[in-house]
Design a protein around this motif. Sequence first.
Motif, PDB file in Angstrom:
ATOM      1  N   VAL A  27       0.787  -1.024   0.206  1.00 49.72           N
ATOM      2  CA  VAL A  27      -0.027  -0.015   0.172  1.00 49.72           C
ATOM      3  C   VAL A  27       0.920   1.191   0.069  1.00 49.72           C
ATOM      4  N   TYR A  28       0.553   2.041  -0.702  1.00 53.46           N
ATOM      5  CA  TYR A  28       1.227   3.407  -0.899  1.00 53.46           C
ATOM      6  C   TYR A  28       1.052   4.216   0.330  1.00 53.46           C
ATOM      7  N   SER A  31      -1.783   7.034  -0.369  1.00 57.06           N
ATOM      8  CA  SER A  31      -2.737   6.693  -1.291  1.00 57.06           C
ATOM      9  C   SER A  31      -3.703   7.758  -1.280  1.00 57.06           C
ATOM     10  N   VAL A  35      -7.845   1.954  -0.351  1.00 57.83           N
ATOM     11  CA  VAL A  35      -7.286   0.603  -0.910  1.00 57.83           C
ATOM     12  C   VAL A  35      -7.989  -0.428  -0.151  1.00 57.83           C
TER      13      VAL A  35
END
Length: 62
Positions: A27-28, A31, A35
């Motif tokens: 996961v960024y 984000s 997500v």
Amino acid sequence: MPRDLIASPKSRFLEVKCTGCGNQQTVYSHSARVVKCRVCGAELAKPTGGEAEILGETVAVH
Ligand SMILES: [Zn+2]
């Protein structure tokens, strides 16, 4: 000066474990969209305008 208006240099990729099914996925950290777990669809992170709120368990930082 509000810090959240500055692009953070701390963006990174997190390995997040889904608390529902145990799946781990990347996961960024910043984000801009929700997500979801690719296995069960649970939300793993949601955007806050800055660093995403991680809803799963962070197991590693890349
Ligand atoms: Zn899951």
